[in-house]
Design a protein around this motif. Structure first.
Motif, PDB file in Angstrom:
ATOM      1  N   ALA A   1       0.782  -1.320  -0.010  1.00  0.00           N
ATOM      2  CA  ALA A   1       0.019   0.028   0.052  1.00  0.00           C
ATOM      3  C   ALA A   1       0.758   1.221   0.011  1.00  0.00           C
ATOM      4  O   ALA A   1       0.432   2.261   0.267  1.00  0.00           O
ATOM      5  N   SER A   2       2.381   1.185  -0.121  1.00  0.00           N
ATOM      6  CA  SER A   2       3.011   2.377  -0.297  1.00  0.00           C
ATOM      7  C   SER A   2       4.027   2.228  -1.487  1.00  0.00           C
ATOM      8  O   SER A   2       3.433   2.270  -2.693  1.00  0.00           O
ATOM      9  N   TRP A   3       5.275   2.014  -1.377  1.00  0.00           N
ATOM     10  CA  TRP A   3       6.103   1.962  -2.096  1.00  0.00           C
ATOM     11  C   TRP A   3       6.266   0.673  -3.420  1.00  0.00           C
ATOM     12  O   TRP A   3       6.725   0.618  -4.435  1.00  0.00           O
ATOM     13  N   GLY A   4       5.137  -0.297  -2.853  1.00  0.00           N
ATOM     14  CA  GLY A   4       4.997  -1.429  -3.777  1.00  0.00           C
ATOM     15  C   GLY A   4       4.160  -1.144  -4.893  1.00  0.00           C
ATOM     16  O   GLY A   4       4.020  -1.776  -5.916  1.00  0.00           O
ATOM     17  N   SER A   5       3.346  -0.112  -4.725  1.00  0.00           N
ATOM     18  CA  SER A   5       2.353   0.242  -5.576  1.00  0.00           C
ATOM     19  C   SER A   5       2.337   1.666  -6.453  1.00  0.00           C
ATOM     20  O   SER A   5       1.880   2.216  -6.910  1.00  0.00           O
ATOM     21  N   LEU A   6       3.594   2.106  -6.568  1.00  0.00           N
ATOM     22  CA  LEU A   6       3.838   3.539  -6.970  1.00  0.00           C
ATOM     23  C   LEU A   6       4.839   3.485  -8.047  1.00  0.00           C
ATOM     24  O   LEU A   6       5.277   4.659  -8.589  1.00  0.00           O
ATOM     25  N   GLY A   7       5.288   2.232  -8.690  1.00  0.00           N
ATOM     26  CA  GLY A   7       5.930   2.464  -9.711  1.00  0.00           C
ATOM     27  C   GLY A   7       5.532   2.815 -11.096  1.00  0.00           C
ATOM     28  O   GLY A   7       4.387   2.718 -11.266  1.00  0.00           O
ATOM     29  N   HIS A   8       6.334   3.288 -11.798  1.00  0.00           N
ATOM     30  CA  HIS A   8       5.869   3.711 -13.410  1.00  0.00           C
ATOM     31  C   HIS A   8       5.674   2.451 -13.830  1.00  0.00           C
ATOM     32  O   HIS A   8       4.636   2.403 -14.819  1.00  0.00           O
ATOM     33  N   ILE A   9       6.429   1.427 -13.631  1.00  0.00           N
ATOM     34  CA  ILE A   9       6.103   0.089 -14.267  1.00  0.00           C
ATOM     35  C   ILE A   9       6.239  -0.868 -12.990  1.00  0.00           C
ATOM     36  O   ILE A   9       6.916  -0.959 -12.155  1.00  0.00           O
ATOM     37  N   THR A  10       5.110  -1.779 -12.985  1.00  0.00           N
ATOM     38  CA  THR A  10       5.026  -2.853 -11.645  1.00  0.00           C
ATOM     39  C   THR A  10       4.636  -4.156 -12.494  1.00  0.00           C
ATOM     40  O   THR A  10       3.898  -4.432 -13.023  1.00  0.00           O
ATOM     41  N   ILE A  11       5.806  -5.098 -12.149  1.00  0.00           N
ATOM     42  CA  ILE A  11       5.657  -6.479 -12.382  1.00  0.00           C
ATOM     43  C   ILE A  11       5.807  -7.399 -11.081  1.00  0.00           C
ATOM     44  O   ILE A  11       6.178  -6.883 -10.052  1.00  0.00           O
ATOM     45  N   ALA A  12       5.494  -8.779 -11.367  1.00  0.00           N
ATOM     46  CA  ALA A  12       5.261  -9.500 -10.023  1.00  0.00           C
ATOM     47  C   ALA A  12       5.897 -10.950 -10.594  1.00  0.00           C
ATOM     48  O   ALA A  12       5.647 -11.255 -11.790  1.00  0.00           O
ATOM     49  N   GLU A  13       6.237 -11.625  -9.515  1.00  0.00           N
ATOM     50  CA  GLU A  13       6.752 -12.962  -9.563  1.00  0.00           C
ATOM     51  C   GLU A  13       5.433 -13.667  -9.968  1.00  0.00           C
ATOM     52  O   GLU A  13       4.320 -13.544  -9.248  1.00  0.00           O
TER      53      GLU A  13
ATOM     54  N   ALA B   1     -10.661   1.627 -21.503  1.00  0.00           N
ATOM     55  CA  ALA B   1      -9.546   1.924 -22.470  1.00  0.00           C
ATOM     56  C   ALA B   1      -9.106   3.265 -22.391  1.00  0.00           C
ATOM     57  O   ALA B   1      -7.909   3.773 -22.849  1.00  0.00           O
ATOM     58  N   LEU B   2     -10.007   4.413 -22.560  1.00  0.00           N
ATOM     59  CA  LEU B   2      -9.529   5.684 -22.822  1.00  0.00           C
ATOM     60  C   LEU B   2      -8.681   6.001 -20.930  1.00  0.00           C
ATOM     61  O   LEU B   2      -7.739   6.874 -20.999  1.00  0.00           O
ATOM     62  N   ARG B   3      -9.216   5.297 -19.814  1.00  0.00           N
ATOM     63  CA  ARG B   3      -8.509   5.537 -18.843  1.00  0.00           C
ATOM     64  C   ARG B   3      -6.912   4.820 -18.783  1.00  0.00           C
ATOM     65  O   ARG B   3      -6.217   5.485 -18.333  1.00  0.00           O
ATOM     66  N   GLU B   4      -7.050   3.896 -19.494  1.00  0.00           N
ATOM     67  CA  GLU B   4      -5.581   3.282 -19.830  1.00  0.00           C
ATOM     68  C   GLU B   4      -4.855   4.170 -20.817  1.00  0.00           C
ATOM     69  O   GLU B   4      -3.499   4.454 -20.403  1.00  0.00           O
ATOM     70  N   ALA B   5      -5.448   5.022 -21.874  1.00  0.00           N
ATOM     71  CA  ALA B   5      -4.639   5.919 -22.468  1.00  0.00           C
ATOM     72  C   ALA B   5      -4.105   7.128 -21.784  1.00  0.00           C
ATOM     73  O   ALA B   5      -3.067   7.649 -21.734  1.00  0.00           O
ATOM     74  N   ARG B   6      -5.072   7.511 -20.732  1.00  0.00           N
ATOM     75  CA  ARG B   6      -4.751   8.545 -19.869  1.00  0.00           C
ATOM     76  C   ARG B   6      -3.646   8.223 -18.827  1.00  0.00           C
ATOM     77  O   ARG B   6      -2.681   9.265 -18.608  1.00  0.00           O
ATOM     78  N   ARG B   7      -3.374   7.068 -18.410  1.00  0.00           N
ATOM     79  CA  ARG B   7      -2.087   6.429 -17.807  1.00  0.00           C
ATOM     80  C   ARG B   7      -0.827   6.677 -18.596  1.00  0.00           C
ATOM     81  O   ARG B   7      -0.070   7.020 -17.908  1.00  0.00           O
ATOM     82  N   GLY B   8      -0.992   6.248 -19.931  1.00  0.00           N
ATOM     83  CA  GLY B   8       0.035   6.565 -20.831  1.00  0.00           C
ATOM     84  C   GLY B   8       0.380   7.880 -20.884  1.00  0.00           C
ATOM     85  O   GLY B   8       1.805   8.350 -20.967  1.00  0.00           O
ATOM     86  N   ILE B   9      -0.660   8.846 -21.038  1.00  0.00           N
ATOM     87  CA  ILE B   9      -0.409  10.221 -21.220  1.00  0.00           C
ATOM     88  C   ILE B   9       0.338  10.837 -20.041  1.00  0.00           C
ATOM     89  O   ILE B   9       1.265  11.613 -20.154  1.00  0.00           O
ATOM     90  N   ARG B  10      -0.258  10.359 -18.660  1.00  0.00           N
ATOM     91  CA  ARG B  10       0.505  10.825 -17.387  1.00  0.00           C
ATOM     92  C   ARG B  10       2.080  10.307 -17.455  1.00  0.00           C
ATOM     93  O   ARG B  10       2.840  10.950 -17.047  1.00  0.00           O
ATOM     94  N   LEU B  11       2.166   8.930 -17.704  1.00  0.00           N
ATOM     95  CA  LEU B  11       3.614   8.460 -17.700  1.00  0.00           C
ATOM     96  C   LEU B  11       4.510   9.337 -18.673  1.00  0.00           C
ATOM     97  O   LEU B  11       5.708   9.538 -18.330  1.00  0.00           O
ATOM     98  N   ALA B  12       4.134   9.782 -20.081  1.00  0.00           N
ATOM     99  CA  ALA B  12       4.968  10.388 -20.938  1.00  0.00           C
ATOM    100  C   ALA B  12       5.396  11.553 -20.001  1.00  0.00           C
ATOM    101  O   ALA B  12       6.443  12.189 -20.223  1.00  0.00           O
ATOM    102  N   ASN B  13       4.608  12.530 -19.438  1.00  0.00           N
ATOM    103  CA  ASN B  13       4.472  13.640 -18.724  1.00  0.00           C
ATOM    104  C   ASN B  13       5.662  13.329 -17.539  1.00  0.00           C
ATOM    105  O   ASN B  13       6.544  14.286 -17.509  1.00  0.00           O
TER     106      ASN B  13
END
Length: 469
Positions: free
Chosen positions: A149-161, A313-325
């Motif tokens: 609920a903190s540093w595990g969920s704040l990544g620009h990219i989050t992957i898991a085992e 889908a548009l919320r996913e696009a907005r995530r990409g826009i935020r990442l670019a910024n």
């Protein structure tokens, strides 16, 4: 895997240098001090966190590694200070942060003083991201409680085992509090990836390759073009209705082909991070014709009348826009849609609001941006990804308020006038260039297959991004 094994697996051999200062446990009471000493002996580390600097394929990074063997990887005040110190140092030195978690959460032996340190960790990471520096997270088994609920969920990219237990509430705690077991399969990395909460599930052995791909986009500079840019002078104007028909052919190139044939490195991201995922939108980090960028694109292969592009889908696009910024990377949007979802569910999912928010975010984006009319461009769903510093179009692409058949139904009460209205509404790429909506047209050859057109699109995008940058 323990912390040392993971360090040896992912980082360049011999490159790791510790940043950790010795831990002072004299302020704690017995028997907790005895417990800490025993934990250190078992785990081979002096705390549940080790930090340092290293290289990955020659690129400098800061690393935070959770050691589960030390009191179940729990975060106490000392380990929290160690994380904050490492993140602050990485920010000051301009380094990406690679973090890997394996923890039951905050340390119960230290109570609330340890619990509230999650705020300090989160603040340091947000300052790091505000500086435009990458933060990558690998969630290991298990990751629960305050860590997730903190540093595990704040990544620009989050992957898991694969198969990792990942969740907010530990299942044992839930069972003791509620007298019933937690439903199986919910708190697994695989389910979180399916739900669009994390980006991918990756075996530890695959980590070096994935980290290398991510850093090649996030860190490496642009390279010279290796693809042929077509001359606009070779463009032959086609009939508008013929273009509409061509863009509807199943074998036509889409965003998938542009990434497959036009990108030197691609890392696909999944979902909104908020429990939604729509296959109609692709969000990826890529190097289109050697230029690092964030891609958001409508996937023509997954959209249909039965399953159109919805608000998620548009919320996913907005995530990409935020990442670019956030990352300071150029944004490339690909428009290729027969239209957004029209349904009660889409209305309740705020489809109109999501279109508006995409338009507003793209209209005010702070990084270079290129929009590509790749094929069909129907309605507000297409308009949502249109604003950009440069708008380019394949010569057969088109943009209209409705599909021509829909416009005919409104104007004439039938669909028989679709061809006539397609011309009258000036929806074609050449009309759009004449009106100033499109800045450049990518010629299409009659002999084009999906690969050749995709390569031409990538070459043009790369050229536009180099000019803008």
């Amino acid at each position: 895997m323990n912390a040392r094994e993971l360090i040896d697996l992912v980082l360049d051999e011999g490159s790791y240098t510790s940043w950790d200062e010795p831990i002072d446990i004299s302020g704690h009471r017995e028997p907790y001090r005895t417990e800490l000493r025993a934990a250190a002996e078992r785990a081979g580390t002096d705390e549940s966190i080790v930090t340092g600097r290293a290289t990955v394929k020659g690129r400098s990074v800061a690393v935070l590694v959770n050691e589960f063997g030390f009191l179940a990887g729990s975060i106490g005040q000392a380990s929290a200070r160690r994380i904050v110190s490492a993140v602050r140092r990485a920010t000051a030195e301009g380094l990406p942060v690679l973090a890997t978690t394996a923890s039951g959460g905050t340390r119960m032996q230290e109570g609330t003083p340890a619990f509230v340190t999650m705020v300090d960790i989160s603040r340091a990471l947000m300052d790091h991201k505000a500086a435009g520096l990458p933060y990558l997270v690998y969630l290991r088994h298990p990751t629960t409680g305050g860590v997730f609920a903190s540093w595990g969920s704040l990544g620009h990219i989050t992957i898991a085992e694969p198969g990792a237990l990942v969740g907010f509430l530990g299942p044992k705690v839930y069972e003791l509090l509620n007298g019933a077991p937690f439903p199986p399969g919910v708190q697994t990395s695989d389910n979180l990836a399916h739900r669009g909460i994390i980006d991918a599930v990756v075996f530890p052995e695959e980590l070096p390759s994935m980290v290398d791909t991510a850093l090649s986009v996030l860190v490496d500079p642009a390279e010279p073009s290796r693809r042929h840019r077509r001359s606009e002078q070779t463009t032959t104007r086609h009939d508008t209705w013929e273009s509409v028909q061509l863009t509807r052919r199943a074998q036509r190139a889409g965003v998938r082909e542009v990434l497959r044939y036009g990108s030197d490195a691609t890392l696909r991201l999944q979902g909104t991070e908020k429990g939604e995922r729509d296959s109609a939108m692709i969000v990826a980090l890529a190097r289109l014709d050697g230029v690092p960028c964030v891609v958001v694109g409508q996937d023509r292969t997954t959209q249909s009348r039965i399953k159109p592009m919805g608000p998620a889908a548009l919320r996913e696009a907005r995530r990409g826009i935020r990442l670019a910024n956030e990352l300071g990377l150029p944004l490339v949007s690909f428009i290729d849609t027969p239209g957004a979802e029209l349904s009660p569910q889409a209305e309740e999912g705020a489809i109109a609001g999501e279109i508006a928010r995409c338009i507003s975010q793209l209209s005010t984006i702070r990084v270079p941006s290129v929009s590509v009319l790749l094929g069909q461009g129907c309605g507000g769903g297409a308009l949502a990804l249109l604003p950009a510093a440069r708008v380019i179009a394949t010569q057969n692409a088109w943009l209209s308020p409705l599909p021509p058949e829909g416009a005919s139904a409104i104007v004439h009460g039938d669909i028989d006038h679709a061809e006539e209205l397609a011309r009258a509404q000036r929806i074609g790429a050449f009309d759009l260039r004449e009106s100033g909506t499109v800045h450049r047209i990518i010629p299409e050859d009659d002999e084009d297959d999906a690969e050749s057109l995709a390569r031409a699109v990538a070459a043009e995008v790369g050229a536009q991004l180099r000019e803008l940058s």
